[in-house]
Scaffold this motif. Structure first.
Motif, mmCIF file in Angstrom:
data_model
loop_
_atom_site.group_PDB
_atom_site.id
_atom_site.type_symbol
_atom_site.label_atom_id
_atom_site.label_comp_id
_atom_site.label_asym_id
_atom_site.label_seq_id
_atom_site.Cartn_x
_atom_site.Cartn_y
_atom_site.Cartn_z
ATOM 1 N N LYS A 1 6.961 8.683 3.347
ATOM 2 C CA LYS A 1 6.093 9.852 3.530
ATOM 3 C C LYS A 1 5.451 10.217 2.190
ATOM 4 O O LYS A 1 5.959 9.851 1.131
ATOM 5 N N PRO A 2 4.302 10.892 2.244
ATOM 6 C CA PRO A 2 3.638 11.489 3.408
ATOM 7 C C PRO A 2 2.865 10.450 4.223
ATOM 8 O O PRO A 2 2.313 9.495 3.678
ATOM 9 N N GLN A 3 2.798 10.663 5.503
ATOM 10 C CA GLN A 3 2.120 9.743 6.398
ATOM 11 C C GLN A 3 0.640 9.634 6.035
ATOM 12 O O GLN A 3 0.037 8.576 6.211
ATOM 13 N N SER A 4 0.060 10.716 5.524
ATOM 14 C CA SER A 4 -1.362 10.723 5.196
ATOM 15 C C SER A 4 -1.705 9.728 4.091
ATOM 16 O O SER A 4 -2.860 9.304 3.978
ATOM 17 N N LEU A 5 -0.716 9.315 3.291
ATOM 18 C CA LEU A 5 -0.937 8.308 2.254
ATOM 19 C C LEU A 5 -0.931 6.899 2.841
ATOM 20 O O LEU A 5 -1.725 6.042 2.437
ATOM 21 N N TYR A 6 -0.052 6.664 3.826
ATOM 22 C CA TYR A 6 0.142 5.314 4.351
ATOM 23 C C TYR A 6 -0.694 4.999 5.587
ATOM 24 O O TYR A 6 -0.894 3.828 5.923
ATOM 25 N N GLU A 7 -1.200 6.048 6.248
ATOM 26 C CA GLU A 7 -2.036 5.811 7.431
ATOM 27 C C GLU A 7 -3.287 4.996 7.080
ATOM 28 O O GLU A 7 -3.637 4.058 7.818
ATOM 29 N N GLY B 1 -17.141 -3.700 10.981
ATOM 30 C CA GLY B 1 -17.576 -2.902 12.121
ATOM 31 C C GLY B 1 -16.865 -1.583 12.287
ATOM 32 O O GLY B 1 -17.069 -0.883 13.286
ATOM 33 N N LYS B 2 -16.020 -1.204 11.308
ATOM 34 C CA LYS B 2 -15.276 0.060 11.374
ATOM 35 C C LYS B 2 -15.598 0.905 10.143
ATOM 36 O O LYS B 2 -15.961 0.380 9.080
ATOM 37 N N PRO B 3 -15.443 2.228 10.240
ATOM 38 C CA PRO B 3 -15.686 3.077 9.068
ATOM 39 C C PRO B 3 -14.748 2.725 7.917
ATOM 40 O O PRO B 3 -13.567 2.425 8.135
ATOM 41 N N THR B 4 -15.273 2.724 6.711
ATOM 42 C CA THR B 4 -14.441 2.472 5.535
ATOM 43 C C THR B 4 -13.517 3.665 5.294
ATOM 44 O O THR B 4 -13.729 4.758 5.831
ATOM 45 N N VAL B 5 -12.500 3.453 4.487
ATOM 46 C CA VAL B 5 -11.485 4.491 4.274
ATOM 47 C C VAL B 5 -12.090 5.752 3.675
ATOM 48 O O VAL B 5 -11.786 6.868 4.110
ATOM 49 N N HIS B 6 -12.958 5.594 2.677
ATOM 50 C CA HIS B 6 -13.522 6.802 2.054
ATOM 51 C C HIS B 6 -14.465 7.545 3.003
ATOM 52 O O HIS B 6 -14.709 8.736 2.830
ATOM 53 N N THR B 7 -14.984 6.831 4.019
ATOM 54 C CA THR B 7 -15.823 7.474 5.028
ATOM 55 C C THR B 7 -14.962 8.160 6.081
ATOM 56 O O THR B 7 -15.231 9.305 6.474
ATOM 57 N N LYS B 8 -13.932 7.482 6.527
ATOM 58 C CA LYS B 8 -13.046 8.027 7.577
ATOM 59 C C LYS B 8 -12.187 9.157 7.034
ATOM 60 O O LYS B 8 -11.910 10.126 7.749
ATOM 61 N N TRP B 9 -11.761 9.045 5.777
ATOM 62 C CA TRP B 9 -10.985 10.107 5.134
ATOM 63 C C TRP B 9 -11.842 10.709 4.008
ATOM 64 O O TRP B 9 -12.722 11.487 4.303
ATOM 65 N N ALA C 1 -12.914 10.091 -0.618
ATOM 66 C CA ALA C 1 -12.813 9.214 -1.789
ATOM 67 C C ALA C 1 -11.444 9.300 -2.446
ATOM 68 O O ALA C 1 -10.882 8.282 -2.866
ATOM 69 N N ASN C 2 -10.898 10.492 -2.554
ATOM 70 C CA ASN C 2 -9.596 10.635 -3.200
ATOM 71 C C ASN C 2 -8.500 9.900 -2.428
ATOM 72 O O ASN C 2 -7.618 9.266 -3.030
ATOM 73 N N THR C 3 -8.559 9.987 -1.117
ATOM 74 C CA THR C 3 -7.591 9.258 -0.289
ATOM 75 C C THR C 3 -7.750 7.757 -0.480
ATOM 76 O O THR C 3 -6.765 7.017 -0.573
ATOM 77 N N ALA C 4 -8.999 7.291 -0.551
ATOM 78 C CA ALA C 4 -9.252 5.858 -0.745
ATOM 79 C C ALA C 4 -8.658 5.371 -2.069
ATOM 80 O O ALA C 4 -8.048 4.295 -2.131
ATOM 81 N N ILE C 5 -8.815 6.161 -3.115
ATOM 82 C CA ILE C 5 -8.266 5.778 -4.422
ATOM 83 C C ILE C 5 -6.747 5.723 -4.369
ATOM 84 O O ILE C 5 -6.118 4.734 -4.773
ATOM 85 N N LEU C 6 -6.133 6.771 -3.855
ATOM 86 C CA LEU C 6 -4.670 6.859 -3.870
ATOM 87 C C LEU C 6 -4.027 5.860 -2.911
ATOM 88 O O LEU C 6 -3.044 5.185 -3.261
ATOM 89 N N SER C 7 -4.579 5.732 -1.713
ATOM 90 C CA SER C 7 -4.033 4.761 -0.765
ATOM 91 C C SER C 7 -4.257 3.335 -1.267
ATOM 92 O O SER C 7 -3.394 2.466 -1.091
ATOM 93 N N GLY C 8 -5.395 3.101 -1.910
ATOM 94 C CA GLY C 8 -5.643 1.792 -2.511
ATOM 95 C C GLY C 8 -4.634 1.476 -3.598
ATOM 96 O O GLY C 8 -4.098 0.359 -3.662
ATOM 97 N N ASP C 9 -4.361 2.447 -4.448
ATOM 98 C CA ASP C 9 -3.347 2.246 -5.490
ATOM 99 C C ASP C 9 -1.987 1.924 -4.878
ATOM 100 O O ASP C 9 -1.247 1.069 -5.378
ATOM 101 N N SER C 10 -1.662 2.593 -3.786
ATOM 102 C CA SER C 10 -0.383 2.329 -3.114
ATOM 103 C C SER C 10 -0.366 0.931 -2.513
ATOM 104 O O SER C 10 0.677 0.264 -2.504
#
Length: 324
Positions: A23-29, A90-98, A100-109
């Motif tokens: 957790k948090p799930q929002s990081l790994y989703e 064909g799907k929204p990118t992470v920074h679009t769906k969530w 930019a900050n989520t994309a950076i942190l989830s990418g780092d993970s």
């Protein structure tokens, strides 16, 4: 030995069933999302095929194959953010769906998860595997930086470009093959030959991408042609056009790459016409064929039977058989 389709099915099943219990799930989703939206799984497939040339239990190295795919998708996640791309497969990118900050942190993970998963390999092979994986990760970052540096230059040489795509694209294919060989107890000479094979096939594959972006059939290639021309991307095509152009042709190229307002179809047609005048299409085809032939020389050096090489050989043939 397993077929390429059996290998792909094994990889997808493994990735689909990976547990994400932290957790948090929002990081790994977003991590689960990125790995769930498909892709050709070329890199983990190459790893399992290399291993399967020597041993018949490729399922034993699925964590390492998953690590390579996790790492590859981490680079795509950050590439999408840097390019401000809205869609991926064909799907929204992470920074679009969530965001930019989520994309950076989830990418780092994802990067950390890739190394964690790679460390599940055999303990007696871990140092060799991690040394190669770490070096490859650094090289890919270097290639990405070169690509960014080239954006504001019109004097990029062909040699500089080849080195950039070797670092940005080829070395991960090469790393995948060599790790598969290392984990299968292949002789060092075979592991090195498979690395060189991956490097050369990666160069051929990326140069073919450049070519197909201009001359491909959108229905076969899977995307509209001319995207690289519209973004002024420093490809093998554009670099050689600048290097081969006379004064008049160079002026026309400069006009198109420095214009902020233009009709997209007119720019694509004009630059393609210049490529045709300069023989860039034939030049690119010759270079693609050169690296493909080089790759086959390295594969021939691998000391296993032709039967054991057949799946890998057919798979990489198919990679290069994207019709124009």
């Amino acid at each position: 030995m397993l077929t390429d389709k059996e290998i792909l099915k094994m990889i997808n099943s493994y990735l689909d069933n990976l547990p994400y219990t932290r957790k948090p799930q929002s990081l790994y989703e977003p991590v689960k999302y990125v790995l769930s939206i498909g892709g050709k799984r070329i890199r983990p497939s190459l790893m399992l095929m290399a291993y399967n040339m020597y041993k018949d239990d490729p399922e034993n190295i699925l964590p390492s194959a998953c690590a390579i795919e996790t790492y590859h998708n981490y680079t795509l996640l950050h590439d999408d953010l840097m390019d401000n791309a809205d869609m991926r497969r064909g799907k929204p990118t992470v920074h679009t769906k969530w965001n930019a900050n989520t994309a950076i942190l989830s990418g780092d993970s994802m990067l950390v998860l890739a190394f964690q998963r790679m460390m599940q390999c055999r303990h007696d092979k871990m140092k060799a595997v991690l040394d190669l994986f770490t070096e490859t990760s650094l090289e890919i970052g270097e290639g990405q930086q070169y690509d960014m540096d080239f954006e504001n230059r019109t004097d990029v040489t062909e040699d500089e470009y080849i080195e950039m795509i070797r670092l940005k694209t080829s070395v991960l294919l090469a790393c995948s093959l060599k790790i598969g060989a290392i984990l299968a107890d292949a002789p060092d000479t075979d592991a090195d030959a498979l690395y060189r094979f991956g490097e050369q096939i990666g160069l051929a594959f990326q140069l073919q991408d450049d070519y197909l972006d201009v001359y491909g059939d959108p229905a076969v290639f899977g995307k509209a042609v001319g995207g690289d021309i519209l973004c002024n991307k420093k490809t093998y095509m554009l670099i050689n056009a600048f290097n081969r152009a006379d004064e008049k042709q160079r002026g026309q190229l400069l006009k198109w790459v420095t214009s902020y307002t233009f009709v997209p179809e007119e720019k694509i047609a004009a630059v393609t016409s210049l490529y045709n005048e300069l023989g860039i299409d034939k030049l690119a085809q010759e270079k693609i064929e050169y690296y493909f032939r080089q790759s086959r020389k390295y594969l021939a050096d691998v000391k296993v039977s032709d039967e054991r090489k057949a799946v890998l050989e057919a798979y990489t043939d198919n990679m290069m058989n994207r019709c124009v």
